[in-house]
Design a protein around this motif. Structure first.
Motif, PDB file in Angstrom:
ATOM      1  N   ILE A   8      -7.562   1.486  -2.207  1.00  0.00           N
ATOM      2  CA  ILE A   8      -7.856   1.702  -3.647  1.00  0.00           C
ATOM      3  C   ILE A   8      -6.771   2.578  -4.326  1.00  0.00           C
ATOM      4  N   PHE A   9      -5.645   2.686  -3.423  1.00  0.00           N
ATOM      5  CA  PHE A   9      -4.372   3.636  -4.056  1.00  0.00           C
ATOM      6  C   PHE A   9      -3.352   2.551  -3.627  1.00  0.00           C
ATOM      7  N   PRO A  10      -3.022   1.301  -4.050  1.00  0.00           N
ATOM      8  CA  PRO A  10      -2.190   0.511  -3.467  1.00  0.00           C
ATOM      9  C   PRO A  10      -0.656   1.048  -3.632  1.00  0.00           C
ATOM     10  N   GLU A  11      -0.579   1.977  -4.725  1.00  0.00           N
ATOM     11  CA  GLU A  11       0.715   2.431  -4.853  1.00  0.00           C
ATOM     12  C   GLU A  11       1.279   3.161  -3.607  1.00  0.00           C
ATOM     13  N   TYR A  12       0.372   3.654  -2.689  1.00  0.00           N
ATOM     14  CA  TYR A  12       0.651   4.592  -1.498  1.00  0.00           C
ATOM     15  C   TYR A  12       1.401   3.500  -0.641  1.00  0.00           C
ATOM     16  N   LEU A  13       1.416   2.218  -0.651  1.00  0.00           N
ATOM     17  CA  LEU A  13       1.814   1.487   0.183  1.00  0.00           C
ATOM     18  C   LEU A  13       3.388   0.912  -0.060  1.00  0.00           C
TER      19      LEU A  13
END
Length: 547
Positions: A8-13
């Motif tokens: 739910i937090f794709p920016e984390y990747l």
């Protein structure tokens, strides 16, 4: 390889675009895609969580978005493996990384809050493989950090990823040990010089130094990894018996198929042997076998030719390779070499890169093509003399004489504390009523080993580092019904061997009235230093560490 990561937090990747993983994507070695789980929601708030059934704190991730995500990402042929990153999963190790690197398609499911609805995991199991993996005994806010770590550890093992594949063999955990210290230019910096051996150009001496340093570092920092115990993950090593021949033949054929694939066109002698052939060398050579849960999982043989100890048929079951068992068997068969042997030697396929990495890490050097086996290379290592007699080949396993049923020796874990507390109450007279939280802190904070027999915890030894690292103090507990069988001495020897290099003295506290315990430690070389000033009912016994 294809990797899909759902969060739910794709920016984390975003770090996946950096450094070597990013270059691997650019080179086409791996296809990595990051997906937003909220893309599979259908309400205005893009909801992915709800309250747990049965009550309790926190929220649980809903099954519907995950189900649709799997519908979109998992192929119908079941070829994908879903990796759930969760603190309740099995520990992530280098061996797990090596196993995952063989998969064609991984899908990471990054949980949040209190976790993912269990039905999602069950559903994934009907669509392909499932692995629940934990980075360690701690809790993070979500699974993204774990997915990043696992992805990097896995991707770097893909052929073609590392510029120098040999560097993979020279890393911590690759063979069960931590990596040795490393140095680069200049040779002297702020009064600190590079060790002379690394500047000598003597590759055999350098290999020996690195191995010694790796073992010393492992003993100091991770004694649970050190291959000094007779058990590694419940595996028992012992001398082979005639009745082992059938299992040896089966295991040998399974293991040498990989050799056949790695060395196309080369005749593999092990694959052509019959049961009679195996029985012949089983009766002629020194043969060790490794067993786990009644199953034969490894073996090795040795035979003397003049002053050389010829090592062969080193095999580990395919599902257990990469966990340090091969290195342990190699060390064990080396230890059975008789007096007068000055060199260890073995051969492996010229195309068997993994085998050659194992042997080089153990100090062996290439000696050229094997003159008697076409397509094979020969490796040798000088035997290091220590002034100690070699162990008797008939009893390579120190636990074999204890007569325990399915023994398991390992580092203490949080799940052992309740049984350790019961054991402590049964071991002291009067009982030592140490609070559970204090005992948990002491056992897990120190270096502690537990011994189990048929699943029952029968003994524990804790090791505490004192006096600025110079003193190694023990606390030994054992069930009353197994005393007098050598278990205490075995654990004491094991704990002494696990002491960090800085230790100069071993010590133990014993009740002044327990003459049986005092006699046990005196027989082991300990001497009484009198009673503790603040605890007049307690004696302290010490023993200098041999150098």
């Amino acid at each position: 390889m294809r990797i899909d990561i759902v969060s739910i937090f794709p920016e984390y990747l975003a770090p996946l675009d950096l450094s070597l993983p990013g270059k691997a994507r650019a080179k086409g070695l791996v296809d990595i895609a990051v997906h937003d789980l909220r893309d599979w929601t259908h309400d205005r708030h893009r909801t992915t969580d709800d309250t747990p059934y049965g009550g309790g704190a926190g929220m649980v991730m809903k099954p519907e978005p995950w189900g649709e995500a799997f519908d979109a990402l998992l192929p119908a042929d079941g070829s994908a493996t879903v990796v759930f990153t969760t603190p309740s999963g099995t520990p992530f190790t280098q061996a797990v990384a090596a196993e995952l690197a063989t998969h064609e398609h991984l899908v990471f499911a990054c949980g949040r809050y209190e976790g993912i609805d269990q039905r999602v995991i069950e559903e994934a199991g009907t669509r392909g493989g499932v692995r629940e993996v934990s980075l360690g005994d701690y809790v993070l806010n979500g699974g993204e950090v774990a997915a990043l770590a696992i992805t990097e550890a896995v991707v770097r093992l893909i052929p073609g990823f590392m510029g120098n594949p040999e560097s993979l063999a020279e890393e911590s955990h690759e063979d069960g040990l931590l990596e040795y210290p490393v140095y680069t230019k200049p040779p002297s910096w702020r009064g600190r010089a590079v060790p002379d051996v690394l500047l000598s150009g003597n590759h055999a001496a350098i290999a020996d130094w690195r191995r010694e340093q790796a073992e010393r570092r492992t003993a100091e920092r991770r004694p649970d990894l050190l291959l000094t115990s007779s058990l590694v993950h419940g595996v028992e090593v012992r001398g082979a018996e005639p009745s082992d021949a059938g299992e040896l033949l089966t295991l040998q054929r399974a293991c040498w198929l990989q050799e056949h694939w790695d060395n196309p066109g080369v005749d593999i002698p092990a694959l052509g042997e019959s049961l009679a052939d195996v029985q012949a060398w089983l009766g002629r050579d020194t043969v060790l076998v490794a067993r786990a849960g009644g199953r034969m999982v490894g073996a090795v043989r040795g035979s003397r030719h003049d002053d050389t100890w010829e090592i062969g048929r080193l095999m580990v079951a395919p599902d257990l390779q990469g966990q340090g068992l091969g290195r342990r068997l190699l060390t064990a068969i080396e230890a059975t070499a008789p007096a007068g042997v000055t060199t260890y030697a073995l051969f492996t396929g010229a195309g068997s890169a993994r085998n050659q990495r194992l042997y080089k890490k153990a100090g062996y050097r290439l000696a050229g093509p094997d003159p008697e086996v076409p397509g094979a290379v020969r490796l040798t290592r000088r035997r290091r003399t220590s002034g100690r007699a070699a162990p008797e080949p008939a009893s390579p396993d120190p636990l074999a004489a204890l007569g325990l049923d399915r023994p398991e020796l390992r580092r203490a874990a949080r799940g052992d504390i309740g049984e350790v507390q019961t054991l402590q109450w049964a071991s002291f007279d009067p009982p030592l009523r140490e609070p559970y939280d204090v005992l948990e802190r002491d056992v897990l904070g120190d270096t502690s080993f537990v011994l189990r027999s048929a699943g029952r915890l029968v003994a524990m030894i804790g090791c505490q580092l004192l006096a600025d690292g110079a003193e190694w103090r023990f606390r030994l507990l054992m069930v009353p019904d197994l005393r007098g069988r050598g278990i205490g001495k075995f654990l004491l020897d094991h704990a002494e061997a696990a002491a960090p290099p800085s230790v100069t003295t071993y010590s133990v506290l014993v009740g002044a009235t327990r003459q049986d315990n005092v006699a046990f430690y005196e027989d082991a070389g300990y001497a009484s230093q009198g009673k503790l000033p603040d605890r007049p009912g307690v004696l302290i016994l010490t023993k200098p560490r041999p150098r």
